[in-house]
Write a protein that holds these residues in place. Structure first.
Motif, mmCIF file in Angstrom:
data_model
loop_
_atom_site.group_PDB
_atom_site.id
_atom_site.type_symbol
_atom_site.label_atom_id
_atom_site.label_comp_id
_atom_site.label_asym_id
_atom_site.label_seq_id
_atom_site.Cartn_x
_atom_site.Cartn_y
_atom_site.Cartn_z
ATOM 1 N N PRO A 34 0.809 -1.384 -0.108
ATOM 2 C CA PRO A 34 -0.101 0.069 -0.053
ATOM 3 C C PRO A 34 0.854 1.070 0.092
ATOM 4 O O PRO A 34 0.156 2.417 -0.287
ATOM 5 C CB PRO A 34 -0.934 -0.146 1.385
ATOM 6 C CG PRO A 34 -0.929 -1.643 1.575
ATOM 7 C CD PRO A 34 0.602 -2.186 1.166
ATOM 8 N N TYR A 35 2.106 1.291 0.176
ATOM 9 C CA TYR A 35 2.989 2.390 0.453
ATOM 10 C C TYR A 35 3.994 2.482 -0.839
ATOM 11 O O TYR A 35 5.074 2.961 -0.614
ATOM 12 C CB TYR A 35 3.661 2.528 1.783
ATOM 13 C CG TYR A 35 2.591 1.994 2.988
ATOM 14 C CD1 TYR A 35 1.801 3.443 2.985
ATOM 15 C CD2 TYR A 35 2.509 1.103 3.443
ATOM 16 C CE1 TYR A 35 0.858 3.157 4.433
ATOM 17 C CE2 TYR A 35 1.788 0.788 4.764
ATOM 18 C CZ TYR A 35 0.658 1.776 5.191
ATOM 19 O OH TYR A 35 -0.201 1.682 6.060
ATOM 20 N N VAL A 108 3.263 0.589 8.559
ATOM 21 C CA VAL A 108 3.420 -1.133 8.252
ATOM 22 C C VAL A 108 3.185 -1.696 9.984
ATOM 23 O O VAL A 108 2.238 -2.564 9.975
ATOM 24 C CB VAL A 108 4.540 -1.541 7.634
ATOM 25 C CG1 VAL A 108 4.489 -3.110 8.105
ATOM 26 C CG2 VAL A 108 4.577 -0.870 6.357
ATOM 27 N N MET A 109 3.785 -1.083 11.032
ATOM 28 C CA MET A 109 3.547 -1.726 12.282
ATOM 29 C C MET A 109 2.108 -1.433 12.797
ATOM 30 O O MET A 109 1.644 -2.302 13.451
ATOM 31 C CB MET A 109 4.753 -0.938 13.274
ATOM 32 C CG MET A 109 6.043 -1.652 12.937
ATOM 33 S SD MET A 109 7.046 -0.690 14.173
ATOM 34 C CE MET A 109 6.644 -1.500 15.583
ATOM 35 N N GLN A 148 10.336 -3.479 14.861
ATOM 36 C CA GLN A 148 10.424 -1.970 14.536
ATOM 37 C C GLN A 148 11.544 -1.576 13.477
ATOM 38 O O GLN A 148 11.433 -1.061 12.465
ATOM 39 C CB GLN A 148 10.488 -1.029 15.808
ATOM 40 C CG GLN A 148 10.564 0.320 15.327
ATOM 41 C CD GLN A 148 10.143 1.202 16.627
ATOM 42 O OE1 GLN A 148 9.427 0.797 17.730
ATOM 43 N NE2 GLN A 148 10.609 2.395 16.538
ATOM 44 N N ALA A 149 12.873 -2.438 13.953
ATOM 45 C CA ALA A 149 13.932 -1.774 13.332
ATOM 46 C C ALA A 149 13.890 -2.463 11.784
ATOM 47 O O ALA A 149 14.329 -1.750 10.951
ATOM 48 C CB ALA A 149 15.134 -2.341 14.030
ATOM 49 N N THR A 150 13.378 -3.762 11.714
ATOM 50 C CA THR A 150 13.053 -4.044 10.254
ATOM 51 C C THR A 150 12.233 -3.366 9.466
ATOM 52 O O THR A 150 12.677 -3.203 8.247
ATOM 53 C CB THR A 150 12.667 -5.699 10.490
ATOM 54 O OG1 THR A 150 13.601 -6.267 11.419
ATOM 55 C CG2 THR A 150 12.614 -6.291 9.054
ATOM 56 N N VAL A 151 11.025 -2.927 9.898
ATOM 57 C CA VAL A 151 10.209 -2.280 9.162
ATOM 58 C C VAL A 151 10.390 -0.746 8.846
ATOM 59 O O VAL A 151 9.869 -0.162 7.799
ATOM 60 C CB VAL A 151 8.807 -2.749 9.368
ATOM 61 C CG1 VAL A 151 8.332 -4.081 9.405
ATOM 62 C CG2 VAL A 151 8.359 -2.201 10.824
#
Length: 649
Positions: A34-35, A108-109, A148-151
């Motif tokens: 979506p982004y 995303v989170m 969090q760090a991943t996304v």
């Protein structure tokens, strides 16, 4: 089999077990779909920053090989200005790229948290009877938080570093392809090491998240008001602290292993990459000494500068790969919840009833878990062949010994569970065909275990009707015999009820629950052991509130104390899931069967049970709350309901 009937879900099996599910990586990438517009902008910024940063060594080469040796001051100034501008542009592009990528990552989170929470809201009551609350909280908080760090930065870092590596390699080949080959000889070894480290961290991450979930469950259970009361009164506070310390100690070990996994191997890569400039200088010097092709000083310095520029993104790229492998364990745990099968679903074409009259019928109702093997205790029906009709505005009382299936029968009307045979109908429509909104408006439930949020009295009441006016709150509270007590409190309706309502006594909580249900105004009412844990005076006050609530409604009362159901239009006696007797109070007494035996039992037990009952305590800050159940009471109804219906693992 009824078209709604479906086999029982086997715990542990999810949609992910099906053989043709998309691979996990594709599912992760789909989260960013979506982004993709914003990500395209990030890609452009990354590409621009890489090109600008790669240009700097070429400017340096021209300074060393042309501008300074030939004394061209104007060219020197222009090239120096270009290097400064390159640094400025790289910094600006980096800030913009970080802003957009972090925003996308946080969205995303948010999508993941909302998706998991929404999925759990649609799960049946059976799921929560066999799942620790702390485990659910850990999936939403710890697992998604750990991603969090991943996304937010890892994905962008991956693209950025990959682009930088490619651009740098092209520039290095353009300067001298032979030195480039020397620089890349050890690259396959570095990739192999990083993959091994990534696999190791993924395994440790899975263990760490499981341990964190166990800790969260322990905290949720033992540090709740009920947990503190139980721990203190049982003298187990020290042992609970010791058990928590052991779980925390295990987490310490896993955290250290996670951070140190492959650290020495990755440090070897760092040392080798840092030593590469010396190898390049040595290679160029040896080649010149033995008559090989000469390399200008500017080319050599520019190449080493590019190589040093290659070092940072290469190591970062390898580290990012390790992080992604570790984060796959977190994604897997989240996808497990997202893949949980929804066993209570709204039909494709749901029926909506604008004005529910309130007739309730049970037609050949059967409820069981497990298969059809009668030798399996779990497969034997909890309810079997129940046929009952409660006319609109009528009252039905359901009585029987513990484990007879009384609470289960009540849970089928609001679809907390679905029947496995037969049907439950409201106004002639199968509840499985009704839309969820109609069903929620039609059926209200008041149980022995009253749940109140840690919020004000008014907010708890408005949970049933968010747009209720103050006057509507007062009217409902008066009908529930609780208004006078609320206004006597220092903050009145703005009084915070405390965790699970423990600032109020059991009878006061029950009347608040009744007021909440009155505000909802459902035409069908399920009363599940609503007064079984109360003393005589409190029960009388609550019963008056229940009578006001039951007026002109279809009422199904599940009772342990038979004194509360004598006025019901009909009484049904359940035993081992079957309706063994039915009739009015007088008719059943005349038959001198199961019901009459239960009445005689109550007559023997009632005096002793009531003799020591304390009057209802007043609600005040710090007051000892009334126990929610009698000492030694049966797990009836809510606790037993979960025990009855827990499926075989």
């Amino acid at each position: 089999m009824h078209p709604h009937d479906k086999p029982a879900w086997t715990p542990g099996r999810t949609e992910a077990d099906k053989p043709h599910q998309p691979r996990q990586l594709r599912r992760i990438l789909a989260l960013f779909r979506p982004y993709r517009g914003r990500l395209a902008i990030v890609g452009l910024l990354v590409g621009a920053a890489s090109l600008v940063s790669v240009a700097t060594p070429f400017l340096l080469k021209e300074i060393l090989d042309t501008a300074i040796p030939e004394g061209r001051t104007g060219l020197l100034s222009l090239l120096a200005l270009g290097m400064i501008l390159s640094a400025v542009l790289t910094s600006v592009f980096g800030v913009l790229q970080t802003l957009i990528s972090t925003t996308v990552g946080q969205r995303v989170m948010h999508d993941l948290r909302t998706a998991v929470y929404g999925r759990l809201q649609r799960m049946s009551l059976a799921f929560f009877t066999r799942t620790r609350t702390g485990e659910v909280q850990s999936r939403i908080a710890n697992d998604i938080g750990g991603m969090q760090a991943t996304v937010t930065s890892t994905a962008t870092s991956l693209v950025s570093n990959f682009t930088s590596v490619v651009a740098t390699l092209i520039a290095m080949v353009a300067l001298d392809w032979r030195l480039t080959v020397v620089s890349l000889l050890l690259l396959p070894l570095f990739v192999w090491i990083s993959r091994r480290v990534g696999g190791e961290r993924k395994r440790i991450t899975t263990q760490r998240q499981t341990q964190m979930a166990a800790m969260a469950a322990t905290v949720t259970e033992s540090l709740s008001v009920s947990g503190i009361l139980l721990g203190r009164t049982m003298g187990r506070s020290d042992s609970l602290t010791k058990a928590f310390a052991e779980e925390s100690e295990g987490l310490v070990d896993l955290e250290v292993r996670s951070n140190m996994a492959g650290r020495w191997r990755m440090s070897i890569i760092t040392v080798v990459m840092a030593a590469m400039p010396a190898v390049i200088y040595w290679t160029a010097g040896i080649a010149l000494q033995f008559g090989g092709p000469s390399v200008s000083v500017g080319t050599l310095v520019a190449f080493v500068s590019l190589q040093q520029g290659l070092f940072r993104p290469t190591v970062s790229l390898l580290s990012t790969g390790v992080q992604i492998q570790a984060s796959l364990a977190l994604f897997q745990r989240i996808f497990e919840y997202l893949d949980l099968p929804i066993d209570i679903t709204e039909p494709e074409n749901p029926v909506r009833i604008d004005e529910v009259k309130g007739e309730v019928r049970f037609e050949g109702v059967e409820f069981r878990y497990g298969g059809s093997d009668d030798n399996d205790a779990k497969s034997r029906p909890i309810l079997d062949g129940i046929d009952l009709t409660v006319p609109a505005g009528g009252s039905l009382a359901v009585v029987g010994p513990t484990g007879a299936g009384k609470s289960t029968l009540g849970c089928l009307v609001p679809r907390l569970y679905d029947v496995t045979g037969g049907a439950v109908l409201i106004d002639g429509v199968d509840v499985r065909d009704l839309d969820f909104d109609t069903l929620a408006r039609a059926v209200g439930v008041v149980s022995q275990e009253t749940y109140l949020f840690h919020a004000t009295v008014a907010e708890n009441l408005r949970f049933a009707k968010p747009d209720a006016t103050d006057e509507e709150l007062y009217t409902a509270a008066r009908a529930a015999q609780i208004h006078d007590h609320i206004v006597s409190l220092p903050d009145g309706y703005d009084t915070v009820v405390g965790e699970r309502g423990h600032r109020f006594s059991g009878g006061e909580k029950q009347r608040l629950a009744i007021a909440r249900t009155i505000l909802r105004d459902p035409p069908v009412l399920i009363l599940d052991e609503a007064t079984s844990a109360l003393d005589t005076r409190t029960e009388h006050a609550v019963q008056e509130a229940i009578d006001a609530l039951s007026a002109n409604r279809t009422t199904i009362t599940i009772a342990h104390r038979l004194s509360t159901v004598r006025g019901a239009d009909q009484i049904v006696v359940l035993d081992s899931g079957r309706a063994v007797e039915r009739g009015t109070h007088e008719e059943l007494l005349e038959r001198d069967g199961r019901y009459a035996a239960l009445v005689r039992r109550d007559a023997r037990l009632e005096p002793s049970a009531r003799a020591g009952a304390d009057p209802e305590p007043s609600a005040r800050p710090g007051a000892d709350p009334e126990p929610s159940a009698r000492p030694g009471a049966d797990l009836e109804p809510s606790a037993r309901a979960g025990a009855e219906l827990e499926p075989t693992r």
